[in-house]
Design a protein around this motif. Structure first.
Motif, PDB file in Angstrom:
ATOM      1  N   LEU A   9      24.858  30.229  48.827  1.00 44.80           N
ATOM      2  CA  LEU A   9      25.870  30.453  47.806  1.00 44.80           C
ATOM      3  C   LEU A   9      27.129  31.020  48.458  1.00 44.80           C
ATOM      4  CD1 LEU A   9      23.690  32.082  44.992  1.00 44.80           C
ATOM      5  CD2 LEU A   9      24.434  29.701  45.164  1.00 44.80           C
ATOM      6  N   LYS A  10      28.272  30.690  47.884  1.00 46.53           N
ATOM      7  CA  LYS A  10      29.545  31.147  48.428  1.00 46.53           C
ATOM      8  C   LYS A  10      30.421  31.723  47.330  1.00 46.53           C
ATOM      9  CE  LYS A  10      30.313  27.058  50.199  1.00 46.53           C
ATOM     10  NZ  LYS A  10      28.940  26.529  50.018  1.00 46.53           N
ATOM     11  N   THR A  11      31.182  32.749  47.691  1.00 46.98           N
ATOM     12  CA  THR A  11      32.154  33.334  46.785  1.00 46.98           C
ATOM     13  C   THR A  11      33.300  33.893  47.610  1.00 46.98           C
ATOM     14  OG1 THR A  11      32.464  34.792  44.861  1.00 46.98           O
ATOM     15  CG2 THR A  11      31.143  35.661  46.697  1.00 46.98           C
ATOM     16  N   TYR A  12      34.249  34.563  46.958  1.00 38.42           N
ATOM     17  CA  TYR A  12      35.408  35.139  47.637  1.00 38.42           C
ATOM     18  C   TYR A  12      35.560  36.592  47.193  1.00 38.42           C
ATOM     19  CZ  TYR A  12      40.147  36.074  49.179  1.00 38.42           C
ATOM     20  OH  TYR A  12      41.230  36.643  49.793  1.00 38.42           O
ATOM     21  N   HIS A  13      35.700  37.491  48.154  1.00 39.29           N
ATOM     22  CA  HIS A  13      35.887  38.923  47.888  1.00 39.29           C
ATOM     23  C   HIS A  13      37.383  39.229  47.879  1.00 39.29           C
ATOM     24  CE1 HIS A  13      35.911  43.219  48.224  1.00 39.29           C
ATOM     25  NE2 HIS A  13      34.590  43.323  48.387  1.00 39.29           N
ATOM     26  N   PRO A  14      37.959  39.567  46.711  1.00 35.01           N
ATOM     27  CA  PRO A  14      39.403  39.774  46.626  1.00 35.01           C
ATOM     28  C   PRO A  14      39.800  41.233  46.846  1.00 35.01           C
ATOM     29  CG  PRO A  14      38.481  39.875  44.450  1.00 35.01           C
ATOM     30  CD  PRO A  14      37.313  39.664  45.402  1.00 35.01           C
ATOM     31  N   GLN A  15      41.087  41.501  46.797  1.00 33.04           N
ATOM     32  CA  GLN A  15      41.580  42.865  46.853  1.00 33.04           C
ATOM     33  C   GLN A  15      41.383  43.550  45.498  1.00 33.04           C
ATOM     34  OE1 GLN A  15      43.502  40.145  46.688  1.00 33.04           O
ATOM     35  NE2 GLN A  15      45.543  40.574  45.878  1.00 33.04           N
ATOM     36  N   GLY A  16      41.667  44.850  45.455  1.00 27.24           N
ATOM     37  CA  GLY A  16      41.443  45.622  44.242  1.00 27.24           C
ATOM     38  C   GLY A  16      42.214  45.106  43.040  1.00 27.24           C
ATOM     39  N   GLY A  17      41.541  45.070  41.894  1.00 22.36           N
ATOM     40  CA  GLY A  17      42.172  44.640  40.659  1.00 22.36           C
ATOM     41  C   GLY A  17      42.245  43.147  40.480  1.00 22.36           C
ATOM     42  N   ARG A  18      41.644  42.378  41.379  1.00 25.17           N
ATOM     43  CA  ARG A  18      41.703  40.924  41.287  1.00 25.17           C
ATOM     44  C   ARG A  18      40.306  40.329  41.299  1.00 25.17           C
ATOM     45  NH1 ARG A  18      46.900  39.052  42.514  1.00 25.17           N
ATOM     46  NH2 ARG A  18      46.199  37.155  41.478  1.00 25.17           N
ATOM     47  N   SER A  19      40.243  39.028  41.051  1.00 25.29           N
ATOM     48  CA  SER A  19      38.984  38.296  41.049  1.00 25.29           C
ATOM     49  C   SER A  19      39.156  36.987  41.805  1.00 25.29           C
ATOM     50  CB  SER A  19      38.544  38.003  39.611  1.00 25.29           C
ATOM     51  OG  SER A  19      37.461  37.090  39.575  1.00 25.29           O
ATOM     52  N   SER A  20      38.066  36.491  42.336  1.00 24.87           N
ATOM     53  CA  SER A  20      38.096  35.183  42.989  1.00 24.87           C
ATOM     54  C   SER A  20      38.583  34.105  42.036  1.00 24.87           C
ATOM     55  CB  SER A  20      36.706  34.822  43.505  1.00 24.87           C
ATOM     56  OG  SER A  20      35.762  34.805  42.442  1.00 24.87           O
ATOM     57  N   SER A  21      38.367  34.319  40.739  1.00 25.63           N
ATOM     58  CA  SER A  21      38.780  33.325  39.750  1.00 25.63           C
ATOM     59  C   SER A  21      40.293  33.162  39.681  1.00 25.63           C
ATOM     60  CB  SER A  21      38.242  33.697  38.370  1.00 25.63           C
ATOM     61  OG  SER A  21      38.820  34.915  37.919  1.00 25.63           O
ATOM     62  N   ASP A  22      41.040  34.160  40.165  1.00 27.40           N
ATOM     63  CA  ASP A  22      42.504  34.066  40.138  1.00 27.40           C
ATOM     64  C   ASP A  22      43.009  32.886  40.955  1.00 27.40           C
ATOM     65  OD1 ASP A  22      42.492  36.356  38.604  1.00 27.40           O
ATOM     66  OD2 ASP A  22      43.006  37.694  40.261  1.00 27.40           O
ATOM     67  N   TRP A  23      42.221  32.463  41.960  1.00 26.37           N
ATOM     68  CA  TRP A  23      42.661  31.376  42.832  1.00 26.37           C
ATOM     69  C   TRP A  23      41.673  30.215  42.898  1.00 26.37           C
ATOM     70  CZ3 TRP A  23      42.214  36.485  44.738  1.00 26.37           C
ATOM     71  CH2 TRP A  23      43.416  37.196  44.792  1.00 26.37           C
ATOM     72  N   PHE A  24      40.382  30.510  42.813  1.00 23.72           N
ATOM     73  CA  PHE A  24      39.392  29.514  43.220  1.00 23.72           C
ATOM     74  C   PHE A  24      38.386  29.140  42.133  1.00 23.72           C
ATOM     75  CE2 PHE A  24      40.352  32.027  47.151  1.00 23.72           C
ATOM     76  CZ  PHE A  24      41.101  31.055  47.798  1.00 23.72           C
ATOM     77  N   HIS A  25      38.617  29.519  40.891  1.00 19.34           N
ATOM     78  CA  HIS A  25      37.565  29.317  39.889  1.00 19.34           C
ATOM     79  C   HIS A  25      37.122  27.862  39.802  1.00 19.34           C
ATOM     80  CE1 HIS A  25      35.086  30.126  36.401  1.00 19.34           C
ATOM     81  NE2 HIS A  25      35.591  29.028  35.861  1.00 19.34           N
ATOM     82  N   GLU A  26      38.038  26.945  39.867  1.00 17.44           N
ATOM     83  CA  GLU A  26      37.692  25.535  39.705  1.00 17.44           C
ATOM     84  C   GLU A  26      37.276  24.861  41.011  1.00 17.44           C
ATOM     85  OE1 GLU A  26      40.762  23.503  37.601  1.00 17.44           O
ATOM     86  OE2 GLU A  26      40.651  24.822  35.855  1.00 17.44           O
ATOM     87  N   ALA A  27      37.312  25.588  42.102  1.00 16.21           N
ATOM     88  CA  ALA A  27      36.899  25.003  43.383  1.00 16.21           C
ATOM     89  C   ALA A  27      35.393  24.739  43.368  1.00 16.21           C
ATOM     90  CB  ALA A  27      37.252  25.947  44.523  1.00 16.21           C
ATOM     91  N   GLU A  28      34.988  23.572  43.816  1.00 13.93           N
ATOM     92  CA  GLU A  28      33.574  23.217  43.799  1.00 13.93           C
ATOM     93  C   GLU A  28      32.743  24.132  44.683  1.00 13.93           C
ATOM     94  OE1 GLU A  28      32.833  19.133  44.552  1.00 13.93           O
ATOM     95  OE2 GLU A  28      34.050  18.404  42.869  1.00 13.93           O
ATOM     96  N   TRP A  29      33.326  24.654  45.742  1.00 11.62           N
ATOM     97  CA  TRP A  29      32.554  25.477  46.671  1.00 11.62           C
ATOM     98  C   TRP A  29      32.239  26.850  46.106  1.00 11.62           C
ATOM     99  CZ3 TRP A  29      34.632  30.102  48.073  1.00 11.62           C
ATOM    100  CH2 TRP A  29      36.020  30.255  48.012  1.00 11.62           C
ATOM    101  N   LEU A  30      33.021  27.326  45.114  1.00 13.03           N
ATOM    102  CA  LEU A  30      32.836  28.672  44.577  1.00 13.03           C
ATOM    103  C   LEU A  30      31.647  28.675  43.616  1.00 13.03           C
ATOM    104  CD1 LEU A  30      34.502  31.491  44.647  1.00 13.03           C
ATOM    105  CD2 LEU A  30      34.902  30.927  42.255  1.00 13.03           C
ATOM    106  N   ASP A  31      30.540  29.278  44.039  1.00 14.04           N
ATOM    107  CA  ASP A  31      29.321  29.272  43.232  1.00 14.04           C
ATOM    108  C   ASP A  31      29.316  30.359  42.168  1.00 14.04           C
ATOM    109  OD1 ASP A  31      27.780  27.138  44.589  1.00 14.04           O
ATOM    110  OD2 ASP A  31      27.956  28.486  46.304  1.00 14.04           O
ATOM    111  N   PHE A  32      29.950  31.487  42.448  1.00 17.72           N
ATOM    112  CA  PHE A  32      30.064  32.551  41.445  1.00 17.72           C
ATOM    113  C   PHE A  32      31.313  33.364  41.742  1.00 17.72           C
ATOM    114  CE2 PHE A  32      27.533  34.345  44.883  1.00 17.72           C
ATOM    115  CZ  PHE A  32      28.038  35.628  45.056  1.00 17.72           C
ATOM    116  N   ASN A  33      31.865  33.972  40.708  1.00 16.10           N
ATOM    117  CA  ASN A  33      33.068  34.778  40.862  1.00 16.10           C
ATOM    118  C   ASN A  33      32.724  36.204  41.257  1.00 16.10           C
ATOM    119  OD1 ASN A  33      35.495  33.205  40.299  1.00 16.10           O
ATOM    120  ND2 ASN A  33      34.593  32.869  38.272  1.00 16.10           N
TER     121      ASN A  33
END
Length: 282
Positions: free
Chosen positions: A32-56
C-alpha cells in the motif's frame, strides 16, 4: 510505502507521481502507498484521484491544543472516489505546544482526544507519537524541538497505554460496520476541547465526550429495542454498566466533574445483541 516531504510545490506533483509509479513497478504493486504531508494538510490535497494512492494520510500536527482533526478526517471521508484515511501525525505526547515550551506540553489527554476524535470521525487507523522517542533523544545528543526526556525513560507514558484501550474498545464491537453519525447527539454538542464525536455500527454506538459534559442522545438510531448503556474509561480501559433503557431520548452525565481531561466514551448497545462489556475482546 509512505512517500513524504514538507510540502508539494506547485507544478511538481508529477515528480511524486513518477516516484510512486517507480515504486509500483519495483515491488509489483504488493504494498500500500500513501503520502505524508506537512502539518495541517492531507495527501488528498494533491493526490486523492491518483491511482497509486491507496489511502489518504493527514497531519493534524503540533501547532495548538485541541486541533480539530475530526474536520479533516470528515472531509477526506466524504471525497470521491472513496478511500480510507487516517491522521498519520497528530500531536505527539511530550511535544511542546507549537514547538514552544512556554506554551506547555501535549499530554495523555491530548493524545486520547486526537485518537478518539479521528477514529470516531471514521479514520481507519491512528498514529501515536512521542516527541522524545521518534528522535531517540539521549545524553550526548542534540535535542530537536526542545526534547526534554531520554527516549528510554518515556516508553511507558500514559498516552501510549491509552492506545491499547482504544484498540480494545474498537475490536470489542463489529468495527467494520462503523460509520460516523453526529445525529446521535441531540443536545450537548460544544466547540473547542469539548467537541463531542459519535460513531455507530451494527447494533451499537460510541460517543466520545472529552470534558465530562452532560449530553442527550438518540438511541433509536441504532435499535428499535431496548438499549444497554455503559461508560468506558479511556484512561484505564475499564467499563461500568449504566443500565438498560427504552430507546427514547435520554440524558447521560459522565462520572466526575465537568472540565478539562475528564473524558469518557458513552457506549450504547442494542440490548438484544448481548455484547460483552466494552473493551473486552474475545
Amino acid at each position: 510505502w509512505i512517500l513524504g516531504g514538507d510540502r508539494v510545490a506547485d507544478g511538481v506533483e508529477a515528480v511524486w507521481n513518477a516516484m510512486a509509479a517507480g515504486i509500483t513497478a519495483g515491488d509489483g504493486g504488493r504494498h500500500l502507498k500513501t503520502y505524508h504531508p506537512q502539518g495541517g494538510r492531507s495527501s488528498s490535497d494533491w493526490f486523492h484521484e491518483a491511482e497509486w494512492l491507496d489511502f489518504n494520510m493527514l497531519q493534524s500536527g503540533h501547532s495548538a491544543l485541541n486541533l480539530p482533526n475530526y474536520e479533516r478526517v470528515a472531509r477526506d471521508y466524504a471525497r470521491l472516489p472513496v478511500k480510507p484515511c487516517l491522521d498519520g501525525e497528530p500531536r505527539y505526547e511530550d511535544h511542546p505546544v507549537n514547538w514552544k515550551p512556554e506554551n506547555g506540553w501535549f499530554d495523555d489527554f491530548q493524545v486520547r482526544q486526537a485518537a478518539y476524535w479521528a477514529l470516531f470521525a471514521e479514520a481507519f487507523g491512528h498514529t501515536y507519537g512521542c516527541h522524545d522517542i521518534w528522535q531517540m533523544y539521549a545524553p550526548g545528543r542534540t535535542p530537536i524541538s526542545s526534547a526534554r526526556n531520554n527516549w528510554y525513560d518515556v516508553l511507558d507514558l500514559p498516552g501510549a497505554w491509552d492506545m491499547m484501550h482504544v484498540r480494545n474498545l474498537m475490536e470489542s464491537r463489529p468495527f467494520l460496520s462503523r460509520v460516523p453519525d453526529q445525529a446521535l447527539i441531540f443536545q450537548g454538542q460544544a466547540a473547542g476541547s469539548a467537541h463531542v464525536q459519535a460513531t455507530r455500527g451494527d447494533g451499537y454506538a460510541f460517543v466520545y465526550i472529552p470534558t465530562g459534559r452532560t449530553i442527550e442522545v438518540r438511541p433509536a438510531i441504532i435499535t428499535r429495542k431496548q438499549v444497554k448503556a455503559w461508560w468506558f474509561d479511556p484512561r484505564t480501559g475499564k467499563a461500568q454498566e449504566i443500565g438498560t433503557f427504552d430507546n427514547g431520548l435520554r440524558l447521560f452525565d459522565p462520572p466526575g466533574h465537568m472540565g478539562w481531561a475528564n473524558d469518557w466514551v458513552l457506549v450504547l448497545d442494542d440490548a438484544s445483541r448481548g455484547f460483552a462489556p466494552p473493551g473486552q475482546v474475545k
